[in-house]
Design an enzyme around this catalytic site. Structure first.
Site, PDB file in Angstrom:
ATOM      1  N   GLU A  47       1.044  -1.331   0.163  1.00 18.93           N
ATOM      2  CA  GLU A  47      -0.140   0.169   0.636  1.00 18.93           C
ATOM      3  C   GLU A  47       0.815   0.894   0.755  1.00 18.93           C
ATOM      4  O   GLU A  47       1.384   1.314   1.023  1.00 18.93           O
ATOM      5  CB  GLU A  47      -0.972  -0.296   1.154  1.00 18.93           C
ATOM      6  CG  GLU A  47      -2.059   1.426   1.056  1.00 18.93           C
ATOM      7  CD  GLU A  47      -2.546   0.991  -0.060  1.00 18.93           C
ATOM      8  OE1 GLU A  47      -3.016   2.072  -0.749  1.00 18.93           O
ATOM      9  OE2 GLU A  47      -3.492   0.671  -0.451  1.00 18.93           O
ATOM     10  N   SER A  48       0.643   2.089  -1.078  1.00 20.59           N
ATOM     11  CA  SER A  48       2.189   2.873  -1.252  1.00 20.59           C
ATOM     12  C   SER A  48       2.377   4.224  -0.392  1.00 20.59           C
ATOM     13  O   SER A  48       2.748   4.733   0.157  1.00 20.59           O
ATOM     14  CB  SER A  48       2.146   3.401  -2.779  1.00 20.59           C
ATOM     15  OG  SER A  48       0.354   4.040  -3.006  1.00 20.59           O
ATOM     16  N   CYS A  77       3.961  -2.588  -7.813  1.00 16.19           N
ATOM     17  CA  CYS A  77       3.031  -2.582  -7.620  1.00 16.19           C
ATOM     18  C   CYS A  77       2.946  -1.184  -7.069  1.00 16.19           C
ATOM     19  O   CYS A  77       3.529  -0.113  -7.850  1.00 16.19           O
ATOM     20  CB  CYS A  77       2.177  -3.399  -7.392  1.00 16.19           C
ATOM     21  SG  CYS A  77       0.536  -3.234  -7.577  1.00 16.19           S
ATOM     22  N   ARG A 104      -3.497   5.560  -9.220  1.00 14.84           N
ATOM     23  CA  ARG A 104      -2.831   3.902  -8.799  1.00 14.84           C
ATOM     24  C   ARG A 104      -4.572   3.276  -8.891  1.00 14.84           C
ATOM     25  O   ARG A 104      -5.575   4.104  -9.505  1.00 14.84           O
ATOM     26  CB  ARG A 104      -3.537   4.812  -7.609  1.00 14.84           C
ATOM     27  CG  ARG A 104      -2.298   5.579  -6.458  1.00 14.84           C
ATOM     28  CD  ARG A 104      -1.983   6.237  -5.740  1.00 14.84           C
ATOM     29  NE  ARG A 104      -2.302   5.339  -4.377  1.00 14.84           N
ATOM     30  CZ  ARG A 104      -3.173   4.868  -3.138  1.00 14.84           C
ATOM     31  NH1 ARG A 104      -3.382   6.490  -2.756  1.00 14.84           N
ATOM     32  NH2 ARG A 104      -3.255   4.233  -2.789  1.00 14.84           N
ATOM     33  N   ILE A 126      -2.756  -7.242  -8.058  1.00 14.93           N
ATOM     34  CA  ILE A 126      -3.876  -6.977  -7.288  1.00 14.93           C
ATOM     35  C   ILE A 126      -3.511  -5.103  -6.438  1.00 14.93           C
ATOM     36  O   ILE A 126      -2.608  -4.905  -6.495  1.00 14.93           O
ATOM     37  CB  ILE A 126      -2.752  -7.258  -6.363  1.00 14.93           C
ATOM     38  CG1 ILE A 126      -2.334  -9.194  -6.106  1.00 14.93           C
ATOM     39  CG2 ILE A 126      -3.517  -7.559  -4.454  1.00 14.93           C
ATOM     40  CD1 ILE A 126      -1.263  -9.803  -5.098  1.00 14.93           C
ATOM     41  N   ARG A 127      -4.731  -4.996  -6.788  1.00 17.27           N
ATOM     42  CA  ARG A 127      -5.921  -3.792  -7.441  1.00 17.27           C
ATOM     43  C   ARG A 127      -3.806  -2.922  -7.788  1.00 17.27           C
ATOM     44  O   ARG A 127      -3.269  -1.550  -6.873  1.00 17.27           O
ATOM     45  CB  ARG A 127      -5.813  -2.977  -6.365  1.00 17.27           C
ATOM     46  CG  ARG A 127      -7.242  -3.881  -5.403  1.00 17.27           C
ATOM     47  CD  ARG A 127      -6.941  -3.458  -3.758  1.00 17.27           C
ATOM     48  NE  ARG A 127      -7.664  -2.556  -3.509  1.00 17.27           N
ATOM     49  CZ  ARG A 127      -8.375  -1.056  -3.784  1.00 17.27           C
ATOM     50  NH1 ARG A 127      -9.325  -1.519  -3.981  1.00 17.27           N
ATOM     51  NH2 ARG A 127      -8.205   0.243  -2.991  1.00 17.27           N
ATOM     52  N   HIS A 162       2.666  -9.299  -9.364  1.00 11.14           N
ATOM     53  CA  HIS A 162       3.606  -9.927  -8.423  1.00 11.14           C
ATOM     54  C   HIS A 162       3.652 -10.755  -9.213  1.00 11.14           C
ATOM     55  O   HIS A 162       2.946 -11.230  -9.986  1.00 11.14           O
ATOM     56  CB  HIS A 162       2.488  -9.422  -7.083  1.00 11.14           C
ATOM     57  CG  HIS A 162       1.816  -8.352  -6.133  1.00 11.14           C
ATOM     58  ND1 HIS A 162       2.931  -8.491  -5.253  1.00 11.14           N
ATOM     59  CD2 HIS A 162       1.350  -7.486  -6.513  1.00 11.14           C
ATOM     60  CE1 HIS A 162       1.789  -7.645  -5.081  1.00 11.14           C
ATOM     61  NE2 HIS A 162       1.568  -6.956  -5.423  1.00 11.14           N
ATOM     62  N   GLU A 164       6.220 -12.456  -7.440  1.00 15.38           N
ATOM     63  CA  GLU A 164       6.893 -13.544  -6.286  1.00 15.38           C
ATOM     64  C   GLU A 164       5.492 -14.750  -5.983  1.00 15.38           C
ATOM     65  O   GLU A 164       6.554 -15.236  -4.907  1.00 15.38           O
ATOM     66  CB  GLU A 164       7.357 -12.126  -5.294  1.00 15.38           C
ATOM     67  CG  GLU A 164       5.968 -11.726  -4.050  1.00 15.38           C
ATOM     68  CD  GLU A 164       5.362 -10.640  -5.076  1.00 15.38           C
ATOM     69  OE1 GLU A 164       5.833 -10.280  -7.091  1.00 15.38           O
ATOM     70  OE2 GLU A 164       5.050  -9.591  -4.079  1.00 15.38           O
TER      71      GLU A 164
END
Ligand code: GLN
Length: 180
Positions: A47-48, A77, A104, A126-127, A162, A164
């Site tokens: 969450e930035s 992301c 975003r 993811i979002r 993502h 990972e």
């Protein structure tokens, strides 16, 4: 090789097996002195806005800027949002390391989370943000739905997804980042 990962919030630990599969070490970074001994830095997904607050809390804004002039960064992301020049939806502070503008949660509600194959490898959006401008010095390495999702600029790169979370190690993106 010591690969740092900004470990203030977000998806940190799943990177370890990919980095280790490439014969490197993953090192958590949150304090100023920890920037000295790393050869590359991952800014993970998460969450930035929360990350921005914690970067402030740990007083490492300048360390991030300084390190970006010396070592490769990979923004994932939320991490790519932190590295952008301009951020929208809503506007927020960013490091301006990459010559891109970003929106975003760009895919809106219908795409809270989606698994797709990029370079024949399963990844997750993811979002995720959408790049609304990509500068001339950037190279687009992969698209999804005609939008750039993997971009390189000089020593740095970003993925809006993502990789990972896929148990198959190492991911082609970790491999590309570490140049192995
Ligand atoms: N939506 C998050 C943000 O705006 C990013 C999501 C992610 O990193 N998976 O910061």
């Amino acid at each position: 090789m010591r690969v740092g990962i900004l470990a203030v919030q977000g998806c940190v630990e799943p990177h370890r097996k990919h980095v280790e599969a490439l014969g490197a070490e993953l090192v958590e970074v949150r304090r100023s002195e920890e920037f000295k001994s790393i050869d590359a830095l991952i800014l993970p997904g998460g969450e930035s806005t929360t990350m921005l607050k914690l970067i402030e809390h740990f007083g490492i804004w300048e360390d991030l800027l300084k390190s970006s002039k010396k070592i490769p960064f990979w923004g994932i992301c939320a991490g790519s949002i932190l590295m952008a020049k301009k951020v929208a939806n809503p506007t927020q502070k960013s490091l301006g390391i990459l010559d891109i503008d970003i929106q975003r949660n760009g895919y809106g509600r219908q795409l809270d989370s989606l698994e797709v194959a990029i370079q024949n490898y399963k990844v997750a959006f993811i979002r995720a943000p959408i790049l609304t401008r990509v500068g001339k010095s950037c190279e687009v390495l992969a698209d999804f739905e005609k939008k750039p999702v993997w971009v390189k600029q000089g020593r740095h790169m970003l993925t809006t997804f993502h990789s990972e979370l896929n148990p198959q190690v190492p991911s082609p993106f970790h491999r590309a980042f570490l140049g192995t």
